[in-house]
Write an enzyme that holds these catalytic residues in place. Structure first.
Site, PDB file in Angstrom:
ATOM      1  N   LYS A 189       0.868  -1.183   0.000  1.00  0.00           N
ATOM      2  CA  LYS A 189       0.000   0.000   0.000  1.00  0.00           C
ATOM      3  C   LYS A 189       0.899   1.224   0.000  1.00  0.00           C
ATOM      4  O   LYS A 189       1.919   1.254   0.708  1.00  0.00           O
ATOM      5  CB  LYS A 189      -0.889  -0.032   1.248  1.00  0.00           C
ATOM      6  CG  LYS A 189      -1.863   1.127   1.355  1.00  0.00           C
ATOM      7  CD  LYS A 189      -2.737   1.003   2.599  1.00  0.00           C
ATOM      8  CE  LYS A 189      -3.769   2.119   2.696  1.00  0.00           C
ATOM      9  NZ  LYS A 189      -4.655   1.957   3.875  1.00  0.00           N
ATOM     10  N   SER A 235      -9.597   2.207   2.855  1.00  0.00           N
ATOM     11  CA  SER A 235      -8.678   2.936   2.009  1.00  0.00           C
ATOM     12  C   SER A 235      -7.655   2.052   1.286  1.00  0.00           C
ATOM     13  O   SER A 235      -7.016   2.513   0.352  1.00  0.00           O
ATOM     14  CB  SER A 235      -7.913   3.958   2.854  1.00  0.00           C
ATOM     15  OG  SER A 235      -7.112   3.302   3.838  1.00  0.00           O
ATOM     16  N   SER A 255      -9.886  -0.184   7.084  1.00  0.00           N
ATOM     17  CA  SER A 255      -9.335  -0.125   5.726  1.00  0.00           C
ATOM     18  C   SER A 255      -8.658  -1.382   5.196  1.00  0.00           C
ATOM     19  O   SER A 255      -8.253  -1.404   4.038  1.00  0.00           O
ATOM     20  CB  SER A 255      -8.351   1.036   5.618  1.00  0.00           C
ATOM     21  OG  SER A 255      -9.066   2.233   5.506  1.00  0.00           O
TER      22      SER A 255
HETATM   23  N1  GLN Z   1     -13.079   4.718   6.459  1.00  0.00           N
HETATM   24  C1  GLN Z   1     -12.344   5.122   7.617  1.00  0.00           C
HETATM   25  C2  GLN Z   1     -11.834   6.531   7.450  1.00  0.00           C
HETATM   26  O1  GLN Z   1     -12.049   7.091   6.423  1.00  0.00           O
HETATM   27  C3  GLN Z   1     -11.228   4.165   7.900  1.00  0.00           C
HETATM   28  C4  GLN Z   1      -9.988   4.418   7.097  1.00  0.00           C
HETATM   29  C5  GLN Z   1      -8.856   3.537   7.477  1.00  0.00           C
HETATM   30  O2  GLN Z   1      -9.032   2.513   8.138  1.00  0.00           O
HETATM   31  N2  GLN Z   1      -7.689   3.949   7.093  1.00  0.00           N
HETATM   32  O3  GLN Z   1     -11.241   7.086   8.332  1.00  0.00           O
END
Ligand code: GLN
Length: 491
Positions: free
Chosen positions: A82, A157, A181
């Site tokens: 990532k 994400s 994410s």
């Molecule tokens: N959807 C959540 C956010 O936007 C989690 C994102 C994540 O786990 N990096 O913060």
């Protein structure tokens, strides 16, 4: 070297590792094969950076290690990271224009650990800007397409990681999970993902979003693969991450074979309420029946503050983000505005140009809840409820061994489907946020399909440091079913 199978990309990490060790395929051949697939499917938008020379040099070194005698399980196995992990040999952007073209002088600890274990890096994977998002649509470099339906989101994400694994562009990928994410994109793309206990993997070199929540993990095809990779990437990092846990290295594969009869699976009532779509509910229910057939028993439990996890998370995460992102000031690294009048104007222009809308929104929310006069009303309250959410889990683990439920209320939605409504994205995080706030390990495993043949994941949450058990529970399911082998058409 014998001619390797044209379906090399269908092998799991464990299978590919066996072929590498028996010299049926070389690491260079495997790397070339996956690089060619990544290029052929570049329309998915999964990769942000590749460098054939770097990858093939690493693969060549792995082949030398393999030729020299018995080698570790990951030697020569290709994978991708990532883009939130910084890497010396590839561009590291965190999905942000702020870091477009940025090259780090060092590797993240997770990256160097996997490299030391002999894994070969195929490239960097698209993600939401600074990991803020649930659909990968907040990336400054464009969205990622879900390989099961190119008009849908792969989740976020870690959307690039999930799409690349599902499309067989890489056998496995790293990801990070701050509020879901890893689990949510794994669910949306029909693959397996695990976020370990907070502190298991070092955060050194993981571009910081919300430091008390950020945790690295794996997206792969099977629980067995996840166990292998997780074992290599976790571990105490005393000099570089003060929140990494001082525990001996653990082999998370050791419990994979354990029987699960008598296992008590807690079913939180709050995860099966109104907002859960019927198709997701049906697939999750069927998976729970399968677990009963494997000898597990279902125990009704309650996580009464599940709904509160949304406001709590969306106060704490932006608060930490607003502080973490202050480092992007146009001075030390990354983007700097070309036109400005004085120092303050340089900061302002740089940040206005470099950050996307969602990041700006969170910085504003974060500075607001941390400001004098609002700190007690919002931030402090959120911290207190966070503690109560963690306590609710501890009460639940008195009567069950693991907790199971849906990962997300629906299957993957259409790209652009939530329009300009960030709240719609936030609400969809409801089932993944509680475990994150409590620092617990969680995973997603594919358990079937919902509407329009889109994958559905089952979420498993364990108590702190029970990753081996969690992976064993997922592995037993995958030995008895075939959902994790389903693959999207057309890739
Ligand atoms: N959807 C959540 C956010 O936007 C989690 C994102 C994540 O786990 N990096 O913060």
């Amino acid at each position: 070297m014998t001619q390797y199978s044209p379906d090399l990309h269908d092998l799991t990490v464990v299978q590919l590792a066996t072929q590498l060790r028996s010299r049926k395929v070389s690491s260079v051949e495997a790397a070339q094969h996956f690089l060619a697939r990544a290029r052929a499917h570049s329309d998915l938008g999964a990769f942000l950076d590749m460098s054939e020379d770097v990858t093939l040099a690493q693969a060549g070194a792995a082949d030398a290690r393999l030729a020299a005698g018995p080698a570790g399980a990951l030697v020569g196995v290709p994978l991708a990271h990532k883009d939130i992990f910084v890497t010396r040999d590839f561009v590291s952007t965190a999905g942000s224009k702020m870091l477009a073209g940025y090259r780090s002088p060092f590797d993240a600890s997770v990256v160097s650990r996997l490299a030391a274990a002999g894994a070969v890096t195929l490239g960097k994977l698209n993600c939401d800007e600074f990991a803020m998002g649930s659909a990968n649509e907040n990336s400054a470099f464009g969205p990622v397409k879900n390989p099961w339906d190119n008009t849908r989101t792969p989740g976020g994400s870690s959307g690039g990681s999930a799409a690349a694994v599902a499309a067989r562009l890489t056998p496995a990928a790293t990801g990070t999970d701050t509020g879901g994410s890893i689990r949510q994109p794994a669910s949306f793309c029909g693959i397996t993902g695990i976020k370990p206990t907070y502190g298991r993997a070092s955060r050194y070199g993981m571009v910081a979003f919300a430091s008390s929540l950020d945790q690295a993990g794996v997206l792969a095809r099977s629980a067995e693969d996840c166990a292998l990779l997780l074992s290599a990437m976790c571990g105490f990092d005393p000099d570089r991450d003060s929140t990494s846990l001082d525990l001996p290295a653990e082999d998370f594969s050791l419990k994979l074979g354990d029987a699960i009869d008598g296992l008590r699976i807690g079913i939180p009532a709050e995860f099966f309420g109104e907002g859960l779509a019927d198709d997701v509910r049906a697939a999750v229910d069927a998976a729970l029946k399968q677990y009963q057939a494997l000898g597990a028993q279902l125990v009704p439990i309650s996580l009464p503050r599940t709904e509160l996890s949304i406001p709590v998370y969306y106060i704490i995460a932006p608060a930490e983000a607003s502080s973490n992102l202050s480092r992007f000031d146009g001075v030390k690294f990354g983007h700097r505005a070309a036109q400005y009048t004085d120092l303050n104007d340089m900061y302002r222009q740089t940040r206005a140009e470099g950050f996307g809308d969602e990041v700006k929104r969170r910085i504003m929310i974060g500075t607001y809840v941390l400001s004098h006069g609002y700190y007690d009303a919002y931030y402090l309250q959120a911290q207190k409820i966070r503690r109560m959410i963690a306590d609710d889990f501890q009460a639940a683990f008195k009567v069950c061994d693991v907790i199971a439920g849906p990962v997300a209320p629906t299957v993957a939605w259409k790209l652009g489907g939530h329009g300009n409504d960030p709240l719609a994205d936030y609400l969809a995080d409801i089932f993944t946020l509680p475990a994150s706030l409590a620092g617990l390990p969680g995973m997603s495993l594919p358990v079937g399909f919902g509407a329009d043949h889109m994958p559905v994941g089952l979420q498993l949450i364990g108590n702190h440091l029970t990753e081996s058990r969690l992976l064993n529970v997922a592995h037993r399911f995958q030995q008895a079913t075939d959902w994790h082998n389903a693959r999207p058409q057309g890739v």
